[in-house]
Design a protein around this motif. Structure first.
Motif, PDB file in Angstrom:
ATOM      1  N   ASP A 222       0.234 -16.117  13.049  1.00  9.11           N
ATOM      2  CA  ASP A 222       1.142 -17.237  12.762  1.00  9.11           C
ATOM      3  C   ASP A 222       2.599 -16.812  12.704  1.00  9.11           C
ATOM      4  OD1 ASP A 222       1.337 -15.881  10.357  1.00  9.11           O
ATOM      5  OD2 ASP A 222       0.352 -17.425   9.161  1.00  9.11           O
ATOM      6  N   GLY A 223       2.869 -15.528  13.045  1.00  7.89           N
ATOM      7  CA  GLY A 223       4.240 -15.037  13.087  1.00  7.89           C
ATOM      8  C   GLY A 223       4.702 -14.336  11.826  1.00  7.89           C
ATOM      9  N   ARG A 224       3.950 -14.450  10.740  1.00  7.33           N
ATOM     10  CA  ARG A 224       4.361 -13.788   9.502  1.00  7.33           C
ATOM     11  C   ARG A 224       4.267 -12.270   9.640  1.00  7.33           C
ATOM     12  NH1 ARG A 224       0.727 -15.550   4.815  1.00  7.33           N
ATOM     13  NH2 ARG A 224      -0.802 -15.867   6.511  1.00  7.33           N
ATOM     14  N   ARG A 225       5.118 -11.602   8.855  1.00 12.59           N
ATOM     15  CA  ARG A 225       5.056 -10.154   8.754  1.00 12.59           C
ATOM     16  C   ARG A 225       4.860  -9.786   7.284  1.00 12.59           C
ATOM     17  NH1 ARG A 225       6.774  -7.611  13.426  1.00 12.59           N
ATOM     18  NH2 ARG A 225       7.800  -9.003  14.952  1.00 12.59           N
ATOM     19  N   LEU A 226       3.874  -8.974   7.024  1.00 13.86           N
ATOM     20  CA  LEU A 226       3.540  -8.565   5.655  1.00 13.86           C
ATOM     21  C   LEU A 226       3.556  -7.056   5.556  1.00 13.86           C
ATOM     22  CD1 LEU A 226       0.417 -10.879   5.132  1.00 13.86           C
ATOM     23  CD2 LEU A 226       2.794 -11.381   4.472  1.00 13.86           C
ATOM     24  N   THR A 227       4.021  -6.567   4.411  1.00 18.03           N
ATOM     25  CA  THR A 227       4.118  -5.119   4.220  1.00 18.03           C
ATOM     26  C   THR A 227       3.611  -4.737   2.843  1.00 18.03           C
ATOM     27  OG1 THR A 227       6.015  -4.899   5.717  1.00 18.03           O
ATOM     28  CG2 THR A 227       5.685  -3.132   4.123  1.00 18.03           C
ATOM     29  N   ALA A 228       2.886  -3.629   2.767  1.00 24.35           N
ATOM     30  CA  ALA A 228       2.479  -3.047   1.483  1.00 24.35           C
ATOM     31  C   ALA A 228       2.791  -1.559   1.520  1.00 24.35           C
ATOM     32  CB  ALA A 228       0.992  -3.268   1.228  1.00 24.35           C
ATOM     33  N   ARG A 229       3.277  -1.066   0.405  1.00 24.74           N
ATOM     34  CA  ARG A 229       3.604   0.359   0.287  1.00 24.74           C
ATOM     35  C   ARG A 229       2.763   0.974  -0.819  1.00 24.74           C
ATOM     36  NH1 ARG A 229       8.196   3.820   1.333  1.00 24.74           N
ATOM     37  NH2 ARG A 229       8.079   5.633  -0.062  1.00 24.74           N
ATOM     38  N   THR A 230       2.167   2.102  -0.530  1.00 23.41           N
ATOM     39  CA  THR A 230       1.481   2.892  -1.546  1.00 23.41           C
ATOM     40  C   THR A 230       2.345   4.097  -1.862  1.00 23.41           C
ATOM     41  OG1 THR A 230      -0.691   2.274  -0.674  1.00 23.41           O
ATOM     42  CG2 THR A 230      -0.596   4.195  -2.124  1.00 23.41           C
ATOM     43  N   ASP A 231       2.835   4.164  -3.080  1.00 20.81           N
ATOM     44  CA  ASP A 231       3.624   5.338  -3.473  1.00 20.81           C
ATOM     45  C   ASP A 231       2.731   6.469  -3.964  1.00 20.81           C
ATOM     46  OD1 ASP A 231       6.312   4.443  -2.955  1.00 20.81           O
ATOM     47  OD2 ASP A 231       6.074   3.051  -4.621  1.00 20.81           O
ATOM     48  N   HIS A 232       1.626   6.098  -4.599  1.00 20.82           N
ATOM     49  CA  HIS A 232       0.666   7.100  -5.073  1.00 20.82           C
ATOM     50  C   HIS A 232      -0.732   6.514  -4.921  1.00 20.82           C
ATOM     51  CE1 HIS A 232       3.891   9.536  -6.705  1.00 20.82           C
ATOM     52  NE2 HIS A 232       4.371   8.466  -7.314  1.00 20.82           N
ATOM     53  N   ALA A 233      -1.553   7.170  -4.120  1.00 21.49           N
ATOM     54  CA  ALA A 233      -2.896   6.658  -3.858  1.00 21.49           C
ATOM     55  C   ALA A 233      -3.762   6.711  -5.110  1.00 21.49           C
ATOM     56  CB  ALA A 233      -3.550   7.478  -2.748  1.00 21.49           C
ATOM     57  N   ILE A 234      -4.734   5.799  -5.174  1.00 21.15           N
ATOM     58  CA  ILE A 234      -5.740   5.866  -6.237  1.00 21.15           C
ATOM     59  C   ILE A 234      -6.461   7.208  -6.130  1.00 21.15           C
ATOM     60  CG2 ILE A 234      -7.873   4.849  -7.124  1.00 21.15           C
ATOM     61  CD1 ILE A 234      -6.922   2.179  -5.923  1.00 21.15           C
ATOM     62  N   GLY A 235      -6.588   7.882  -7.261  1.00 19.28           N
ATOM     63  CA  GLY A 235      -7.199   9.198  -7.266  1.00 19.28           C
ATOM     64  C   GLY A 235      -6.210  10.336  -7.183  1.00 19.28           C
ATOM     65  N   SER A 236      -4.946  10.026  -6.919  1.00 19.77           N
ATOM     66  CA  SER A 236      -3.923  11.066  -6.877  1.00 19.77           C
ATOM     67  C   SER A 236      -3.566  11.486  -8.302  1.00 19.77           C
ATOM     68  CB  SER A 236      -2.671  10.554  -6.163  1.00 19.77           C
ATOM     69  OG  SER A 236      -2.064   9.502  -6.918  1.00 19.77           O
ATOM     70  N   ALA A 237      -2.756  12.521  -8.422  1.00 19.49           N
ATOM     71  CA  ALA A 237      -2.367  12.999  -9.753  1.00 19.49           C
ATOM     72  C   ALA A 237      -1.609  11.932 -10.531  1.00 19.49           C
ATOM     73  CB  ALA A 237      -1.531  14.257  -9.624  1.00 19.49           C
ATOM     74  N   ALA A 238      -0.861  11.098  -9.838  1.00 17.60           N
ATOM     75  CA  ALA A 238      -0.098  10.046 -10.509  1.00 17.60           C
ATOM     76  C   ALA A 238      -0.955   8.839 -10.872  1.00 17.60           C
ATOM     77  CB  ALA A 238       1.071   9.600  -9.627  1.00 17.60           C
ATOM     78  N   ARG A 239      -2.105   8.676 -10.181  1.00 18.30           N
ATOM     79  CA  ARG A 239      -3.027   7.568 -10.469  1.00 18.30           C
ATOM     80  C   ARG A 239      -4.450   8.115 -10.533  1.00 18.30           C
ATOM     81  NH1 ARG A 239      -2.151   2.915  -6.158  1.00 18.30           N
ATOM     82  NH2 ARG A 239      -3.574   1.787  -7.543  1.00 18.30           N
TER      83      ARG A 239
END
Length: 448
Positions: free
Chosen positions: A383-400
């Motif tokens: 439909d022309g939309r643009r969507l973006t998601a950013r992962t700064d720290h993956a699940i299971g990483s030291a930060a998460r």
């Protein structure tokens, strides 16, 4: 270079007591052991494990050591190899957050094998395991993490896992510092593994071989076999072979006060860890916007150097190649909304026409500034939309980090199909209580 480096590390490994290990280290050692026992169970009946065991069965020695999850026994050296192979066969094992080494499999396989050949308390086994993991992580970090200058071509677990396994096995055998140094040297002389093997059964065989190598090295050292006393630091020694510029502080600095095992992380998804932030971002987009695959025209992934170097592999042809294909897991996340062992089955997933076709919509580009646990996923919709998601720290990483409850959920998923619910619950209890066991073999018998 420090002229007594190998001896210094051997002395540390032999003089540290269980009581010397901080509570946080003991807790992370339990979590690491818990996770890897679950991984051994999950992979116990994989066709690759069956193949290896069938090849070696005519040559097995005295059957005194449990093959985890298989209801049978082998000699200790072959059991160490088979159990570690099972633990790594699905790429579901643990990962040091910086060195990206998978430390627990080789060390656990070695100590579990020894714990059935003599009476070993759970506390002693856990301490040996913790110290083996610690030194394995330190060595890999010293080779590959800046300011060290190493090659991504080497398998970090393949070249350092034997060192960790030898350290732990030597401790359980009661070897003194000199004999432990010899065991380390024997194991280091056999270090091997390179990443061209990714996508084949040689990938999980690298840590498996390291487990057997480390255990054998300790047994040889106990019997008086010799090795150079400067295996790490000597001219043309291990460090000069595997790193252009090793970081000696990462290897030997702050021993007993800085613990690399505290940087150990656990995988929520059974694939290369550098794919995990991509999966997180895809699943986030799917959930947040209730997307279906036919709404998506294209997927643009901005990925870390590690993801691009190791997992930029479109259209895998079998399960093992799927382990390291970011395109496959992107397709799985958007079409199925999952990331499970079943999602890399050769017939029902890898050869799924819908998953194959979706991969042609996926393009990945490198962002050198991205950390290994980060990614950006951008969609163009019909439909022309643009969507973006950013992962700064993956699940299971030291930060998460994964919680104990999340680790238990992962364990249950791997163990119940092998042991059933009742034995799985009993084994989980024993794993968490390992330090209180008078005989560590109690835990192993429950996992048979």
């Amino acid at each position: 270079m420090h002229t007594e480096l190998t001896h210094h590390l051997a002395s540390f490994a032999t003089t540290m007591t269980a009581a010397d290990l901080p509570e946080a280290v003991q807790r992370e050692a339990k979590r690491s052991l818990f996770n890897i026992v679950g991984c051994m169970l999950g992979g116990a009946h994989h066709y690759g494990v069956n193949t290896a065991l069938a090849a070696m069965r005519p040559f097995l020695g005295e059957a005194n050591t449990t093959l985890i999850g298989r209801g049978e026994k082998a000699d200790a050296l072959h059991a160490a190899l088979i159990n570690c192979l099972a633990s790594s066969i699905y790429s579901f094992d643990d990962t040091h957050e910086q060195a990206v080494v998978h430390p627990s499999g080789p060390v656990a396989a070695a100590v579990l094998a020894l714990a059935e050949t003599r009476i070993v308390s759970g506390a002693d086994m856990l301490a040996a395991f913790a110290l083996g993991v610690e030194l394995e992580c330190r060595l890999c970090k010293a080779l590959t993490v800046p300011p060290a200058q190493g090659s991504i071509a080497w398998s970090g677990t393949g070249i350092t896992g034997g060192f960790g396994a030898a350290t732990a096995a030597a401790r359980l055998l009661g070897l003194d510092a000199a004999a432990t140094r010899t065991a380390m040297g024997i194991a280091l002389s056999q270090a091997a593994g390179f990443r061209a093997m990714h996508g084949s059964l040689c990938t999980p065989m690298m840590p498996a071989q390291a487990a057997q190598t480390g255990l054998r090295a300790a047994l040889l050292a106990r019997q008086g076999f010799t090795a150079s006393p400067v295996a790490l630091e000597g001219r043309y020694g291990f460090l000069s072979v595997f790193s252009e510029q090793p970081d000696l502080d990462a290897l030997a600095g702050e021993l007993g006060t800085r613990f690399e095992i505290l940087r150990n992380t656990y995988k929520p998804y059974p694939c290369g860890i550098v794919i995990h932030p991509i999966i997180d971002a895809c699943l986030d987009l799917r959930r947040a916007h209730t997307l279906t695959a036919d709404q998506i025209v294209s997927v643009a992934i901005t990925a870390s150097p590690g993801a691009m170097a190791l997992c930029n592999n479109r259209h895998p042809t079998d399960e093992l190649q799927a382990h390291v294909s970011l395109h496959h897991w992107t397709a799985v996340a958007f079409i199925r909304g999952t990331a499970r062992i079943a999602d890399m089955d050769a017939e029902t997933a890898v050869q799924d026409p819908a998953l194959i076709a979706f991969q042609d919509r996926v393009e990945a580009t490198l962002d050198p500034s991205l950390a290994s646990d980060a990614a950006v996923v951008s969609l163009t919709l019909a439909d022309g939309r643009r969507l973006t998601a950013r992962t700064d720290h993956a699940i299971g990483s030291a930060a998460r980090p994964m919680t104990d409850a999340e680790l238990e959920g992962k364990f249950v998923g791997m163990a119940i199909p092998v042991l059933g619910p009742e034995r799985t619950r009993a084994l989980m209890t024993q794993c968490w209580a390992v330090a209180s066991l008078a005989d560590a073999a109690e835990l192993i018998r429950l996992a048979a």
